[in-house]
Enzyme design. Structure first.
Site, PDB file in Angstrom:
ATOM      1  N   SER A  69       0.798  -1.222   0.000  1.00  0.00           N
ATOM      2  CA  SER A  69       0.000   0.000   0.000  1.00  0.00           C
ATOM      3  C   SER A  69       0.832   1.274   0.000  1.00  0.00           C
ATOM      4  O   SER A  69       0.373   2.316  -0.476  1.00  0.00           O
ATOM      5  CB  SER A  69      -0.937  -0.002   1.211  1.00  0.00           C
ATOM      6  OG  SER A  69      -0.202  -0.160   2.415  1.00  0.00           O
ATOM      7  N   ASP A 218      -4.715   7.052   9.846  1.00  0.00           N
ATOM      8  CA  ASP A 218      -4.408   5.731  10.402  1.00  0.00           C
ATOM      9  C   ASP A 218      -3.036   5.684  11.055  1.00  0.00           C
ATOM     10  O   ASP A 218      -2.688   4.715  11.740  1.00  0.00           O
ATOM     11  CB  ASP A 218      -4.526   4.648   9.332  1.00  0.00           C
ATOM     12  CG  ASP A 218      -3.581   4.861   8.151  1.00  0.00           C
ATOM     13  OD1 ASP A 218      -2.666   5.692   8.239  1.00  0.00           O
ATOM     14  OD2 ASP A 218      -3.772   4.178   7.120  1.00  0.00           O
ATOM     15  N   HIS A 221       0.026   5.111   6.904  1.00  0.00           N
ATOM     16  CA  HIS A 221       0.277   5.448   5.498  1.00  0.00           C
ATOM     17  C   HIS A 221       0.624   6.924   5.313  1.00  0.00           C
ATOM     18  O   HIS A 221      -0.104   7.787   5.827  1.00  0.00           O
ATOM     19  CB  HIS A 221      -0.942   5.087   4.647  1.00  0.00           C
ATOM     20  CG  HIS A 221      -1.255   3.627   4.648  1.00  0.00           C
ATOM     21  ND1 HIS A 221      -2.172   3.054   5.521  1.00  0.00           N
ATOM     22  CD2 HIS A 221      -0.764   2.608   3.893  1.00  0.00           C
ATOM     23  CE1 HIS A 221      -2.232   1.754   5.304  1.00  0.00           C
ATOM     24  NE2 HIS A 221      -1.391   1.455   4.321  1.00  0.00           N
TER      25      HIS A 221
END
Length: 243
Positions: A69, A218, A221
């Site tokens: 990701s 979060d 990221h």
């Protein structure tokens, strides 16, 4: 009077008519053969000229970012803000003939990367950036398993695309995963880079990981600003390889 009658008889004689017709057909045949030959010659010349003007296509060198990701740009509104695209901007500004390919998949583990590397490496990149392992660590996957999967990926690249230069992106975990595990996890990337004699980024999230203003909600990221720093971390190792 006899001479006139004689001419009249000759003009009506069937053999003479046949001879004239034969000569006329022969003339038409010769004319057609000449025309066809000229047309064929022109066509042959045209084909030859076309083949001599063809030039082989030139292909840009490629940098393949193979990751999870972080590489995919998870959470960003525009993937052009992810670090692979930022690197492309740097390359373009220097007018270097390289195309950056984003082959990141959100949630990808080292096992997932191992399962798709055979297909991805068919692109025969000039440089292969391996950015995997973070999801393994966050899930507590055994270090030996992560190491084996990453080594398998490196082996495939070396075997199927031997001219490709490899860069391994190191990863580190938050301390809540346990001191022993996080220490061994960090070391596995160092060992792989040394054993395989490949390029190495010690920590791809250097100066980004754990800094709230550089990450999304979060806390994992990178945001747009964070990706710019990640791109710089990668660029420090990548730049000497492409210049």
């Amino acid at each position: 009077m006899c001479e006139a009658q004689n001419k009249q008889l000759q003009s009506n004689h069937p053999v003479l008519h046949y001879t004239k017709l034969l000569k006329f057909c022969y003339f038409i045949l010769v004319l057609l053969l000449f025309s066809c030959g000229e047309s064929s010659s022109k066509q042959e010349t045209k084909t030859t000229n076309t083949s001599t003007t063809e030039t082989p296509e030139t292909k840009s060198k490629t940098i393949l970012c193979f990751g999870d990701s972080i590489t995919a740009g998870y959470g960003l509104d525009d993937t052009n803000d992810a670090y692979p695209a930022v690197i492309q901007q740097k390359i373009d500004s220097l007018q270097l003939d390289y195309t950056v390919i984003n082959s990141g998949v959100s949630g990808e583990t080292s096992a997932g990367g191992k399962s798709r590397i055979d297909w991805v490496i068919k692109q025969t990149p000039t440089i292969f950036l391996l950015e995997l392992g973070a999801n393994d660590g966050l899930r507590g996957v055994p270090i030996s398993e992560t190491r084996a999967n990453l080594q398998a990926i490196i082996n495939v690249v070396k075997t199927k695309s031997p001219d490709t230069k490899i860069i391994l992106a190191g990863m580190q975990l938050p301390p809540n995963m346990g001191t022993t595990y996080t220490s061994n996890f960090k070391q596995l990337f160092i060992d792989l880079a040394i054993e395989n004699n490949i390029g190495f980024i010690p920590f791809i999230l250097e100066n980004v990981g754990g800094i709230s203003e550089l990450n999304q909600r979060d806390g994992i990221h990178p945001n747009i600003t964070g990706h710019k720093i990640v791109a710089q971390n990668v660029w420090e190792v990548l730049k000497p390889m492409i210049q």
